[in-house]
Design an enzyme around this catalytic site. Structure first.
Site, PDB file in Angstrom:
ATOM      1  N   LYS A   7      11.768  -7.686  82.079  1.00  0.00           N
ATOM      2  CA  LYS A   7      11.608  -8.447  80.838  1.00  0.00           C
ATOM      3  C   LYS A   7      11.620  -7.451  79.696  1.00  0.00           C
ATOM      4  O   LYS A   7      10.653  -6.719  79.478  1.00  0.00           O
ATOM      5  CB  LYS A   7      10.308  -9.240  80.837  1.00  0.00           C
ATOM      6  CG  LYS A   7      10.120 -10.041  79.551  1.00  0.00           C
ATOM      7  CD  LYS A   7       8.678 -10.445  79.332  1.00  0.00           C
ATOM      8  CE  LYS A   7       8.470 -11.035  77.943  1.00  0.00           C
ATOM      9  NZ  LYS A   7       8.732 -10.057  76.852  1.00  0.00           N
ATOM     10  N   CYS A  17       1.674   5.185  72.003  1.00  0.00           N
ATOM     11  CA  CYS A  17       0.312   5.246  72.530  1.00  0.00           C
ATOM     12  C   CYS A  17      -0.167   6.679  72.725  1.00  0.00           C
ATOM     13  O   CYS A  17      -1.315   6.896  73.068  1.00  0.00           O
ATOM     14  CB  CYS A  17       0.201   4.460  73.829  1.00  0.00           C
ATOM     15  SG  CYS A  17       1.225   5.102  75.162  1.00  0.00           S
ATOM     16  N   SER A  77      -0.353  -4.023  74.849  1.00  0.00           N
ATOM     17  CA  SER A  77      -1.708  -4.042  74.309  1.00  0.00           C
ATOM     18  C   SER A  77      -2.747  -4.165  75.418  1.00  0.00           C
ATOM     19  O   SER A  77      -2.463  -4.635  76.530  1.00  0.00           O
ATOM     20  CB  SER A  77      -1.865  -5.212  73.334  1.00  0.00           C
ATOM     21  OG  SER A  77      -1.849  -6.447  74.032  1.00  0.00           O
ATOM     22  N   THR A 129      -1.868   0.626  78.562  1.00  0.00           N
ATOM     23  CA  THR A 129      -2.242  -0.139  77.381  1.00  0.00           C
ATOM     24  C   THR A 129      -2.539   0.756  76.165  1.00  0.00           C
ATOM     25  O   THR A 129      -1.951   1.820  76.017  1.00  0.00           O
ATOM     26  CB  THR A 129      -3.412  -1.070  77.718  1.00  0.00           C
ATOM     27  OG1 THR A 129      -4.486  -0.311  78.294  1.00  0.00           O
ATOM     28  CG2 THR A 129      -2.981  -2.116  78.743  1.00  0.00           C
ATOM     29  N   GLU A 132      -6.756   0.725  67.649  1.00  0.00           N
ATOM     30  CA  GLU A 132      -5.386   1.194  67.518  1.00  0.00           C
ATOM     31  C   GLU A 132      -4.702   0.520  66.331  1.00  0.00           C
ATOM     32  O   GLU A 132      -4.602  -0.703  66.264  1.00  0.00           O
ATOM     33  CB  GLU A 132      -4.603   0.904  68.801  1.00  0.00           C
ATOM     34  CG  GLU A 132      -3.212   1.504  68.804  1.00  0.00           C
ATOM     35  CD  GLU A 132      -2.492   1.287  70.133  1.00  0.00           C
ATOM     36  OE1 GLU A 132      -2.217   2.274  70.838  1.00  0.00           O
ATOM     37  OE2 GLU A 132      -2.210   0.112  70.460  1.00  0.00           O
TER      38      GLU A 132
END
Length: 543
Positions: free
Chosen positions: A214, A322, A267, A289, A424
């Site tokens: 995806k 990240c 997330s 994440t 974040e």
């Protein structure tokens, strides 16, 4: 527009509206030219069983060129029936691919590595255009795909099992590593090539599994174009399938009985949902994440060099990674000196089109994310942080007036009780926290609920070693602002930056996509039948 020097023949071919054929997109005859670029927006397809198909959905999501704000494509929100179709395509391809010798599977990767090298400029431009990374960052995004493809070529060695002859008298045990079936990869928009086509696909398919990928609807074209290259490299139909969907249809992947495992980057809230849902349905899960990485700058650090590393770390990729460095914890004795250097260097960063090689920092992904970052800046101001560099109204070239730009933004005197220093922000925003000692700095860093990366700038071997031993961060930098290890080591986030047991890439990656099988055997003739077979059938060595 892209600089002439980087528009090679392959780039022109990829950008041509007439070269659609069996491609991942088509250009509707009634599509209107964009007033900025003159290009007409593509309508993207989904890839199933080795072909590209137009979705039957009525829902399409606009994909932007973040540098200009122009719509460059529309991504389908594929239907639940189409998600089922791609899963069954992978299920059908699995038995033959599983039984293909690993040495032959590796040959596909050898060819894929060559194709990625040949199309590097094309892929770099495509990624810069759809994501907003500046040229060298976009190229690095693609090179990281090549890095993992090269590592995955070592599959025959990485998949080797173990054996022991005569584990008990006359009995031998051999352990094999085998593929498991169909995996789902759910990718984010911030690294459109590296994460789906580097972290997810190569090790999955080389170990004999199939994948339903995806791609991120905001920026799916890099993953789709690389999927075309996998086909050209000889990957059989159905081994890799790719869709764009809404979260509702993606939920199917978490519960479907034919999906054996899920790999996700995104997330923390979504990652926790994916981990708990997929695991409760008996699937393997790795969910990478959020983060709020900190750097500790000691009083003995080389300040100018540390400042350069900090600029690269919080401005690189417009802060949308990240492993960015959004917080600096600095000893008070050198804090003013560091702040002066960081602000001075940040003011020198020039903003411009992502695909221009002279650009110092590109835009963020879209208007929605720009608003998200701007809201965090407002929050920090309301919390009492001192705004010492304001990037909310940056200077950009005329062609970028409609783009999604935020300039480097720096806050000083951020305290532990401020959410802006804990959560974040995912943009080019730096928070500076001042401390009196190494111990205070380390405590503040370890108080974070995230633990992807952590950094120390120091000339002291003692403090460097103490930091490496005691920090919660899973990837540690000693005078290295972005301590992302090569794919052979894997990506090792901790705490609420990761949910699962096995990390992506490295040895963990091969273990994640395989399961072990132990085969114990003994041999005898009719003349050697024992009077009695023990309860443990010969596999116990005591008694």
């Amino acid at each position: 527009m892209a600089p002439t020097s980087v528009i090679t023949d392959s780039v022109r071919e990829s950008m041509s509206e007439s070269a659609t054929g069996d491609r991942y997109y088509f250009v509707p005859a009634d599509a209107k030219p964009d007033p900025i670029s003159g290009a007409r927006a593509k309508r993207l397809k989904y890839g199933v069983n080795g072909v590209w198909k137009e979705s039957k959905t009525s829902k399409y999501m606009p994909c932007y060129d973040p540098s200009t704000g122009a719509v460059i494509a529309y991504a389908p929100q594929c239907t639940s029936e189409e998600v089922e179709e791609v899963i069954q395509s992978a299920v059908g391809a699995y038995p033959t691919w599983r039984d293909t010798p690993v040495t032959k599977r590796v040959q596909v990767l050898f060819r894929m590595k060559q194709l990625l090298d040949e199309h590097l400029d094309e892929l770099t431009y495509l990624l810069a255009q759809e994501n907003g990374k500046k040229w060298d960052e976009a190229m690095g995004d693609v090179i990281k795909v090549i890095e993992v493809v090269e590592f995955a070529c070592g599959a025959p060695e990485m998949m080797k099992g173990e054996s022991l002859m005569n584990v008990s008298s006359g009995y031998d045990t051999v352990q094999f590593r085998e593929p498991m079936g169909v995996f789902a990869g759910i990718a984010p928009w911030n690294f459109p090539a590296m994460i789906p086509q580097g972290w997810m696909v190569p090790i999955c398919v080389v170990t004999g599994n199939c994948m339903v990928l995806k791609a991120a609807s905001f920026a799916p074209q890099s993953a789709m174009r690389i999927t075309e290259l996998w086909k050209e490299a000889g990957l059989p139909a159905g081994v890799l399938n790719i869709v764009t969907t809404s979260r509702n249809e993606a939920e199917i992947l978490l519960k479907h009985p034919d999906i054996k495992g899920v790999t996700f980057v995104g997330s923390t809230s979504v990652g926790l949902h994916i981990y708990s849902t997929a695991a409760s349905h008996g699937k393997r899960v790795q969910a990478l994440t959020e983060a709020k990485n900190h750097a500790l700058v000691m009083s003995d650090a080389v300040i100018e060099r540390a400042a350069q590393g900090i600029i690269n770390s919080f401005c690189g990729c417009a802060g949308e990674r990240c492993m960015a460095l959004p917080v600096v914890v600095v000893e008070n004795s050198v804090a003013d000196k560091l702040v002066e250097a960081v602000v001075r260097l940040a003011k020198e960063v020039n903003l411009g089109p992502a695909y221009e090689k002279r650009t110092g920092m590109g835009p963020v992904i879209n208007q929605g994310h720009k608003d998200f970052v701007l809201n965090w800046i407002e929050t920090a101001i309301k919390e009492g942080a001192k705004l010492i560099l304001d990037g909310r109204k940056p200077t950009v070239p005329h062609s970028c007036q409609g783009g999604f730009f935020i300039g480097p933004t720096i806050f000083d005197h951020v305290t532990e009780d401020m959410a802006s220093g804990r959560e974040e922000i995912f943009g080019p925003v730096l928070c500076i926290k001042r401390v009196d000692s190494f111990e205070e700095g380390l405590r503040i860093m370890n108080n974070s609920r995230f633990a992807n990366g952590s950094v120390i700038y120091t000339e002291s071997g003692h403090f460097a070693r103490e930091f490496a031993k005691r920090t919660d961060g899973g990837m540690v930098g000693i005078n290295v602002g972005i301590p992302v290890p090569l794919g052979v080591f894997g990506f090792t986030g901790h705490k609420q930056s990761f949910f699962g047991d096995l990390h992506c890439m490295g040895r963990d990656g091969f273990i994640f996509y395989t399961e072990t099988k132990n085969v114990t055997s003994t041999w005898f003739t009719g003349k050697e039948i024992p009077a009695k077979v023990s309860t443990w059938d010969g596999t116990m060595t005591r008694g």
